[in-house]
Design an enzyme around this catalytic site. Structure first.
Site, PDB file in Angstrom:
ATOM      1  N   ARG A  27      41.423  41.413  36.843  1.00 18.00           N
ATOM      2  CA  ARG A  27      40.483  42.282  36.141  1.00 18.00           C
ATOM      3  C   ARG A  27      39.382  42.834  37.032  1.00 18.00           C
ATOM      4  O   ARG A  27      39.142  44.025  37.091  1.00 18.00           O
ATOM      5  CB  ARG A  27      39.754  41.528  35.024  1.00 18.00           C
ATOM      6  CG  ARG A  27      40.285  41.703  33.655  1.00 18.00           C
ATOM      7  CD  ARG A  27      39.914  40.463  32.868  1.00 18.00           C
ATOM      8  NE  ARG A  27      40.461  39.306  33.550  1.00 18.00           N
ATOM      9  CZ  ARG A  27      41.710  38.908  33.394  1.00 18.00           C
ATOM     10  NH1 ARG A  27      42.510  39.525  32.571  1.00 18.00           N
ATOM     11  NH2 ARG A  27      42.179  37.871  34.070  1.00 18.00           N
ATOM     12  N   THR A  28      38.707  41.900  37.715  1.00 20.00           N
ATOM     13  CA  THR A  28      37.536  42.323  38.482  1.00 20.00           C
ATOM     14  C   THR A  28      37.962  43.278  39.590  1.00 20.00           C
ATOM     15  O   THR A  28      37.359  44.337  39.788  1.00 20.00           O
ATOM     16  CB  THR A  28      36.811  41.084  39.049  1.00 20.00           C
ATOM     17  OG1 THR A  28      36.517  40.217  37.966  1.00 20.00           O
ATOM     18  CG2 THR A  28      35.522  41.473  39.738  1.00 20.00           C
ATOM     19  N   LYS A  46      42.570  33.198  60.839  1.00 19.49           N
ATOM     20  CA  LYS A  46      42.675  32.937  62.285  1.00 19.49           C
ATOM     21  C   LYS A  46      41.434  32.180  62.744  1.00 19.49           C
ATOM     22  O   LYS A  46      41.257  31.928  63.917  1.00 19.49           O
ATOM     23  CB  LYS A  46      42.752  34.258  63.052  1.00 19.49           C
ATOM     24  CG  LYS A  46      43.997  35.062  62.826  1.00 19.49           C
ATOM     25  CD  LYS A  46      43.956  36.241  63.802  1.00 19.49           C
ATOM     26  CE  LYS A  46      44.930  37.318  63.447  1.00 19.49           C
ATOM     27  NZ  LYS A  46      44.573  38.576  64.134  1.00 19.49           N
ATOM     28  N   ARG A  97      34.534  38.690  46.571  1.00 15.69           N
ATOM     29  CA  ARG A  97      34.681  37.461  45.782  1.00 15.69           C
ATOM     30  C   ARG A  97      35.061  36.346  46.759  1.00 15.69           C
ATOM     31  O   ARG A  97      35.910  36.546  47.625  1.00 15.69           O
ATOM     32  CB  ARG A  97      35.765  37.615  44.721  1.00 15.69           C
ATOM     33  CG  ARG A  97      36.138  36.275  44.101  1.00 15.69           C
ATOM     34  CD  ARG A  97      37.011  36.426  42.894  1.00 15.69           C
ATOM     35  NE  ARG A  97      36.280  36.999  41.779  1.00 15.69           N
ATOM     36  CZ  ARG A  97      36.763  37.050  40.534  1.00 15.69           C
ATOM     37  NH1 ARG A  97      37.950  36.576  40.266  1.00 15.69           N
ATOM     38  NH2 ARG A  97      36.056  37.576  39.560  1.00 15.69           N
ATOM     39  N   HIS A 105      28.316  35.710  38.754  1.00 13.27           N
ATOM     40  CA  HIS A 105      29.263  36.812  38.604  1.00 13.27           C
ATOM     41  C   HIS A 105      28.499  37.928  37.886  1.00 13.27           C
ATOM     42  O   HIS A 105      28.734  38.208  36.713  1.00 13.27           O
ATOM     43  CB  HIS A 105      30.460  36.328  37.784  1.00 13.27           C
ATOM     44  CG  HIS A 105      31.645  37.241  37.817  1.00 13.27           C
ATOM     45  ND1 HIS A 105      31.621  38.493  38.383  1.00 13.27           N
ATOM     46  CD2 HIS A 105      32.909  37.070  37.344  1.00 13.27           C
ATOM     47  CE1 HIS A 105      32.807  39.051  38.254  1.00 13.27           C
ATOM     48  NE2 HIS A 105      33.609  38.208  37.638  1.00 13.27           N
TER      49      HIS A 105
HETATM   50  C1  NCD Z   1      35.984  35.080  35.340  1.00  5.78           C
HETATM   51  C2  NCD Z   1      35.695  34.646  36.753  1.00  5.78           C
HETATM   52  O1  NCD Z   1      36.439  34.985  37.694  1.00  5.78           O
HETATM   53  O2  NCD Z   1      34.680  33.985  36.922  1.00  5.78           O
HETATM   54  N1  NCD Z   1      36.990  36.048  35.287  1.00  5.78           N
HETATM   55  C3  NCD Z   1      36.672  37.358  35.476  1.00  5.78           C
HETATM   56  O3  NCD Z   1      36.094  37.751  36.457  1.00  5.78           O
HETATM   57  N2  NCD Z   1      36.968  38.200  34.479  1.00  5.78           N
HETATM   58  C4  NCD Z   1      36.230  33.938  34.425  1.00  5.78           C
HETATM   59  C5  NCD Z   1      37.288  32.955  34.748  1.00  5.78           C
HETATM   60  O4  NCD Z   1      37.976  33.040  35.766  1.00  5.78           O
HETATM   61  O5  NCD Z   1      37.449  32.034  33.939  1.00  5.78           O
END
Ligand code: NCD
Length: 313
Positions: A58-59, A87, A108, A136
């Protein structure tokens, strides 16, 4: 607040409802572009780099979609295992190099604090797309945007945050925004996954009316909006402990029967068992709409951080 060049690590950087509204208002205005109903290539001279060292669908997709809808180009790791980190390159070196190739960086990373670390040596705009069990922030903004779309107002709502409140980074970031609103919060989790002390301190400081419990039933009849979360398996050292806790709460049609009429249900997704699929057709199930809203919020942020104004006509 000035967003130009910002390194957006935490929702704590937003100091008032006014700051939040700047992002939400712009997200609303870019929606037609995000849906493909209007066209712009305002960022055709810009390159966005995305580094995802942890799983994401999603992100990552919504950041990519947001950038494409604005005409930007994207460079990204196809597979983290092809990254030079494997590496032995340090995060610092990777980012310093990526900065030479791009105008804005989205990352991320599995370690809490990695986004802050990155921001210390980057000079280009940066967005934290999740740092371990830390924060997040873009998810929290799209959550607030979704609450407003579903309910029109946030003030006056009784909101239940349920599941893994200890490791759930979306919860941590969301609370830092909800503290600005006149709400009642119910924090429901197993004792082992209760909300961190630091976040409770914030709620006290902002005089938020909140209660902590292990039982959903306690507050279901007075809850307007339920925000469910997944037990974060990847943060557990002891997998047996995870197995014990993973099915602590399951929302099914029976739960909805016991709940206040019109209950809205959000979830950052992915879900495992927390919401049974029979709930998906319930009109208050907002989690897929919520995922869609990620595009508009991320478009707004990219525009703000790059200081580009769309000519809305
Ligand atoms: C969340 C995350 O990655 O923190 N997911 C997301 O970004 N939509 C929640 C999760 O992974 O449970």
């Amino acid at each position: 607040m000035n967003f130009e060049g910002l390194k957006f690590i935490s929702t704590k950087q937003l100091k008032s409802r006014k700051d939040i509204d700047i992002i939400l208002d712009l997200a609303k205005r870019v929606e037609p572009y995000g849906k493909g109903l209007k066209y712009t290539d305002i960022l055709k001279d810009k390159v966005m780099a995305t580094l995802f060292y942890e799983p994401s669908t999603r992100t990552k997709f919504s950041f990519n979609s947001a950038a494409y809808r604005l005409g930007a180009n994207i460079i990204s790791e196809i597979e983290p295992k092809f990254s030079s980190m494997y590496k032995g390159e340090t995060l610092q070196d990777t980012l310093r190099m990526v900065e030479q190739y791009s105008d804005i960086i989205v990352m991320r990373h599995p370690e809490r604090g990695s986004a802050k670390l990155a921001s210390n040596f980057l000079s280009k705009p940066f967005i934290n797309a999740g740092d371990g069990a830390g924060e997040h922030p873009t998810q929290a903004l799209l959550d607030v945007y979704t609450i407003l779309k579903e309910r029109e107002e946030i003030d006056g709502l009784n909101i239940m945050l349920c599941g893994d409140l200890m490791y759930g980074r979306t919860i941590h970031s969301l609370i830092e925004l909800l503290k600005f609103y006149e709400i009642r919060l119910f924090l429901v989790s197993p004792n082992q996954l209760t909300i961190p002390k630091k976040i409770k301190n914030t709620l006290d400081e902002y005089k938020v009316n909140y209660e902590v419990s292990t039982k959903m039933e306690d507050f279901l009849p007075i809850t307007d909006l339920l925000y469910m979360t997944r037990v974060q398996k990847e943060r557990f050292v002891d997998i047996e402990e995870y197995e014990k806790l993973k099915n602590s709460y399951i929302v099914d049609l029976n739960v909805i029967k016991k709940a206040k009429k019109g209950l809205s249900i959000l979830h950052p997704l992915p879900r495992v068992n927390e919401i049974s699929t029979e709930v998906d057709n319930y009109s208050g199930a907002a989690y897929f709409r919520q995922a869609g809203n990620g595009v508009y919020i991320r478009m707004a942020l990219i525009l703000l951080l790059l200081d580009r104004q769309l000519n809305f006509k």
